[in-house]
Design a protein around this motif. Structure first.
Motif, PDB file in Angstrom:
ATOM      1  N   LEU A 377       0.825  -1.214   0.000  1.00 49.31           N
ATOM      2  CA  LEU A 377       0.000   0.000   0.000  1.00 49.31           C
ATOM      3  C   LEU A 377       0.856   1.260   0.000  1.00 49.31           C
ATOM      4  N   GLU A 394      -6.843   4.849  -1.846  1.00 45.42           N
ATOM      5  CA  GLU A 394      -7.442   4.994  -0.517  1.00 45.42           C
ATOM      6  C   GLU A 394      -8.689   4.132  -0.380  1.00 45.42           C
ATOM      7  N   ALA A 397      -7.479   0.748   0.340  1.00 46.19           N
ATOM      8  CA  ALA A 397      -7.055   0.629   1.737  1.00 46.19           C
ATOM      9  C   ALA A 397      -8.261   0.429   2.656  1.00 46.19           C
TER      10      ALA A 397
END
Length: 406
Positions: A377, A394, A397
């Motif tokens: 990431l 994002e 994530a």
């Protein structure tokens, strides 16, 4: 509760209740099963249940039943219609029956007390305004159904989200939005048919029910055939996607993992159901260009190759996809994998980021790849200047924090 109240106080207008109960049962008997039937597998039963909840008159005479009797008739009809399916091991889940009953109960509780008490007449709700009122109630019922369906979906993911990495459950807002979008399809036909049935019975009587049932049955037959075609189509794409695994170019299950995770990220970003399907197809076939390589890439990790080689594999993959007859959008996603993200469609940005995460994290080897998930990431975030869209990274994530659940 509705069954108990009806048994205690008796059934009012038993003939009408029997006909609508048989209609709900017939709809459940004709339910669709298998892939593609999760949204509304029994549209005729749903329309009949909704029509009974909104029924005020039968051939110009007040029907006299209340909300409790509506629930009792719908439950009895649903149980009678699903019994043969359960006996053959393909019955509906408890969630489906509960959702149907709760949605119909909401419509009945909103409509029946107002009608039986005469308040609608006192307010001057008749003629065109009566139909408009039913449409407004339908909108509220559709919202109620979407909220219930989203809550059930979220509840099903809760145990998995806490088992896998202690992640948070799926966000509620996007789930409600997905359910509302799904209602624009068969759901709108069910709602419209339910209202027309109620209005038709109020004027003509129960003889109008067969007339309004036939179009929905034909629609259901068409949907069943369409679902079979889509299932065959998806199976063909899956088989093609596994060609790289069988040939030893990519790790086992890589394409499926990228597809599942890409779909979850796409849902997080608000893609429609049709866009999610195209995204899944593209994710399954994103590595098919590797079949042109003489020597396989180690672990199939194309994200670690030079940019020129990535572009060559992507273009070859797009050419192969175009020969399979899948939509052109899928080929576009595949062949644009090595382009800067500002030149890619959103679906291509998602597939590229998810594929790079898979390659960099080495999760196919139990997280023992090039640094693990956190390092992967971080590398994606460092590449947001050109290669990966920040919003996609994002969203990825957030999905991973929930255990990668779709």
């Amino acid at each position: 509760m509705g069954l108990g109240w009806t048994c205690w106080h008796g059934i009012r207008d038993g003939g009408t209740a029997l006909i609508f109960g048989l209609l709900v049962a017939a709809g459940e008997l004709a339910r669709r099963t298998g892939p593609g039937s999760e949204r509304e597998p029994a549209p005729l039963g749903a329309a009949g249940a909704l029509a009974y909840a909104l029924l005020g008159q039968n051939g110009g005479h007040p029907s006299g039943h209340g909300a409790a009797q509506v629930v009792a008739v719908v439950v009895a009809g649903a149980l009678a219609g699903t019994a043969p399916h359960v006996a053959h091991g393909r019955g509906p889940t408890v969630d489906h029956v509960a959702r149907r009953v709760l949605t119909v109960a909401f419509a009945a509780v909103c409509f029946q007390p107002l009608y039986t008490s005469g308040r609608l007449d006192a307010w001057g709700v008749r003629g065109p305004s009566y139909a408009v009122g039913l449409l407004l109630l339908l909108g509220l019922t559709a919202l109620c159904d979407a909220v219930i369906a989203a809550a059930m979906t979220r509840a099903r993911t809760l145990p998995h989200s806490y088992k896998r990495r202690g992640g948070a459950p799926l966000p509620y807002g996007p789930l409600v939005r997905d359910e509302l979008r799904a209602l624009l399809g068969i759901g709108s036909a069910v709602c419209a048919t339910g209202v027309v049935m109620a209005l038709g019975v109020a004027v003509v009587g129960l003889w109008s029910l067969p007339v309004f049932s036939v179009p929905l049955l034909l629609t259901q037959l068409s949907l069943r055939r369409h679902a079979l075609v889509r299932t065959t189509y998806a199976q063909t794409i899956t088989s093609l996607a596994r060609a790289t695994e069988v040939a030893g170019y990519t790790p086992h299950g890589h394409a499926r993992r990228v597809a599942v995770l890409s779909r979850a990220v796409g849902r997080e970003l608000g893609l429609t159901e049709s866009a999610l399907t195209l995204l899944e197809y593209a994710a399954l076939m994103h590595d098919i260009g590797q079949l042109s390589l003489v020597d396989p890439v180690p672990d199939g990790a194309t994200a670690l190759l030079p940019l020129a080689e990535q572009r060559r594999i992507a273009l070859l993959g797009g050419a192969v996809v175009r020969q399979t007859g899948v939509p052109a959008e899928v080929a576009l996603v595949v062949e644009s994998q090595a382009d800067p993200y500002r030149e890619q469609p959103l679906t291509a940005r998602i597939v590229r980021a998810v594929n790079a995460y898979e390659d960099l994290s080495g999760e196919h080897a139990g997280g023992s790849g090039a640094g693990g998930p956190l390092s992967a990431l971080e590398r994606l975030r460092l590449g947001t200047g050109r290669d990966y869209q920040p919003e996609v990274v994002e969203s990825l994530a957030r999905v991973l924090s929930r255990g990668g659940l779709a």
